[in-house]
Scaffold this active site. Structure first.
Site, short mmCIF file in Angstrom:
data_model
loop_
_atom_site.label_atom_id
_atom_site.label_comp_id
_atom_site.label_asym_id
_atom_site.label_seq_id
_atom_site.Cartn_x
_atom_site.Cartn_y
_atom_site.Cartn_z
CG HIS A 160 19.30 -10.56 -38.86
ND1 HIS A 160 19.95 -11.63 -38.29
CD2 HIS A 160 20.26 -9.82 -39.46
CE1 HIS A 160 21.25 -11.52 -38.51
NE2 HIS A 160 21.47 -10.43 -39.23
CB SER A 281 -11.94 -18.76 -43.84
OG SER A 281 -12.56 -19.32 -42.70
CE LYS A 287 -8.06 -16.11 -42.50
NZ LYS A 287 -6.95 -16.17 -41.61
CD GLU A 294 -1.24 -20.39 -46.58
OE1 GLU A 294 -1.53 -21.21 -45.69
OE2 GLU A 294 -2.00 -19.47 -46.93
#
Ligand code: ARG
Length: 460
Positions: A160, A281, A287, A294
């Site tokens: 979970h 970025s 970043k 992804e």
């Protein structure tokens, strides 16, 4: 050039021609088309439908076609499909060789694009799967290598997405290893299914000339011939098995990406993604984004979509060749290309992953040992359902007193259950918790070593 037309008085509507053209994508099968033609002309020669000179002319012509198709930049082809293009190019090549172009017209004897297209598509897929399997093997190797060096890295195991019990990082890497191992087995099975030769099925009823299908299969690298001519031209389940294996693989890679993205976040900080697999970025200079992972996760959408696309196409088709089946190629090509993009990146990310043992350890809190506390009392003969309750009450007591569970005194523990004695202190040890889980497949050092051995033999 058109491969049909005798029965027509009117030209094809240009918009229909546009709709029907598959050359833009099936040109990928060009060299296989040539290869099959080469094997086929030898069969025609064996049964006397072409003579030695004609066979030689066609074969030399096919070599020229092959050269043309593999030229760079690739030739402009405006034919209906690749089979039409190869026939046209063969006629032109034979003229170049000073031969009679009508000889090219003997090649399609007894054969249809239906059995030809299905045959080369199967060959294509068999080799594409081989390449995917090689990528999967490399990924498994990398996962296994990393597992070997991370068997002492303790961290919380999650259910979970909440901390559950202590595990070692190797156990996660090996979890991925086995998932990919099943994916690889599915690909191998799908490949076997591709290797049944449709050629000789003709349009649907078989070949009227006694070509030796077994020999064709052998020459072309198939394992056997399809047992039924109608099935041979109708069925695309071999492609669906591949798409399905790829979609499942995608879901495995996607879940794995999700784990790694989370663990690489500052909030977890368990791992680092190597800079060579991250991107920045355009606005925020600080970043380092896990774009590779992804994209692996994102590309899974199209892998699933490609499976759905072909499933939807074949559902409800009457048995036999239907032009709908031309829609089998693009989803398969897209999935093949996607795997070729995704798998090397996933492998690179695994190979270069940084492991931050301190952060992993720091995430281990004593509540993760609540199950161990319950099991400690089980060893003293108290039924588990009771010990579960007792351990829960111990945690509540510690929370009430504002201390960690190991800070509770024996007296305090005995207020909860008189089954406690000094030996309880041995519970508060993360490594010991891991070592208790020593059955096959568990996280104890001995079980992990056993698992690694089993993984090694899966790769050999
Ligand atoms: N381009 C077609 C395909 O890929 C080839 C078969 C055409 N057959 C036909 N009967 N129109 O399916």
């Amino acid at each position: 050039v058109k491969l049909w037309g005798g029965r027509f008085r009117k030209p094809t509507a240009p918009e229909l021609e546009k709709l029907g053209q598959s050359i833009e994508f099936d040109r990928r099968l060009g060299l296989l088309d040539v290869r099959i033609n080469r094997a086929y002309v030898a069969e025609l020669r064996a049964i006397g439908l072409v003579d030695a000179a004609e066979e030689e002319l066609i074969t030399r012509g096919l070599t020229l076609v092959e050269e043309k198709l593999s030229a760079s930049p690739p030739p402009k082809l405006n034919d209906e499909d690749i089979h039409t293009a190869v026939e046209r190019l063969l006629g032109e090549a034979i003229v170049e060789l000073g031969g009679d172009p009508s000889v090219a017209g003997k090649l399609p004897t007894g054969r249809s694009r239906n059995d030809l297209a299905a045959s080369e598509f199967r060959l294509y897929l068999a080799s594409a799967i081989e390449s995917a399997v090689a990528h999967l093997l490399r990924l498994q190797r990398s996962l296994l290598d990393r597992a070997k060096t991370t068997r002492d890295e303790l961290l919380p195991g999650y259910t979970h997405l909440r901390r559950g019990q202590p595990v070692v990082f190797a156990q996660y890497l090996l979890a991925y290893f086995w998932a990919i191992d099943r994916d690889r087995a599915r690909f191998r099975a799908a490949r076997g299914r591709c290797l049944s030769l449709p050629l000789g099925a003709g349009a649907l009823a078989g070949n009227p000339f006694p070509v030796d299908r077994g020999r064709l299969a052998k020459t072309l690298g198939f394992e056997g011939v399809s047992p039924n001519s109608i099935d041979a031209v109708s069925s695309r389940d071999f492609a669906l098995e591949f798409l399905s294996a790829a979609a499942l693989l995608g879901t495995n890679l996607s879940r794995m990406s999700e784990d790694l993205i989370l663990w690489a976040s500052a909030e977890f900080g368990f791992i680092t993604i190597d800079e060579s697999y991250a991107t920045g970025s355009s606005l925020m200079p600080q970043k380092q984004n896990p774009d590779g992972l992804e994209l692996v996760r994102g590309k899974t959408g199209r892998l699933v979509g490609n499976l759905m696309s072909l499933l939807t196409t074949v559902k409800g088709l009457p048995t036999g060749y239907q032009r709908d089946l031309q829609e089998d190629k693009e989803p398969v090509f897209d999935t093949v290309d996607t795997l070729e993009l995704v798998l090397p990146v996933m492998d690179g990310i695994v190979r270069t992953l940084g492991v931050r043992s301190d952060a992993m350890r720091a995430a281990l809190s004593h509540d993760l040992l609540a199950t161990d506390l319950a099991e400690h009392l089980v060893r003293k003969g108290v039924p588990f359902r009771e010990t579960h309750e007792i351990a829960g009450r111990v945690l509540s007591l510690a929370a009430e007193k504002g201390v960690t569970p190991p800070e509770l005194s024996l007296e305090e523990l005995r207020q909860v259950s008189d089954a406690f004695d000094e030996s309880v202190s041995s519970v508060w040890d993360f490594r010991a918790s891991v070592e208790h889980r020593a059955t096959e497949g568990g996280v104890a050092a001995k079980a992990i070593a056993q698992q690694i051995e089993r993984a090694e033999s899966a790769l050999s």
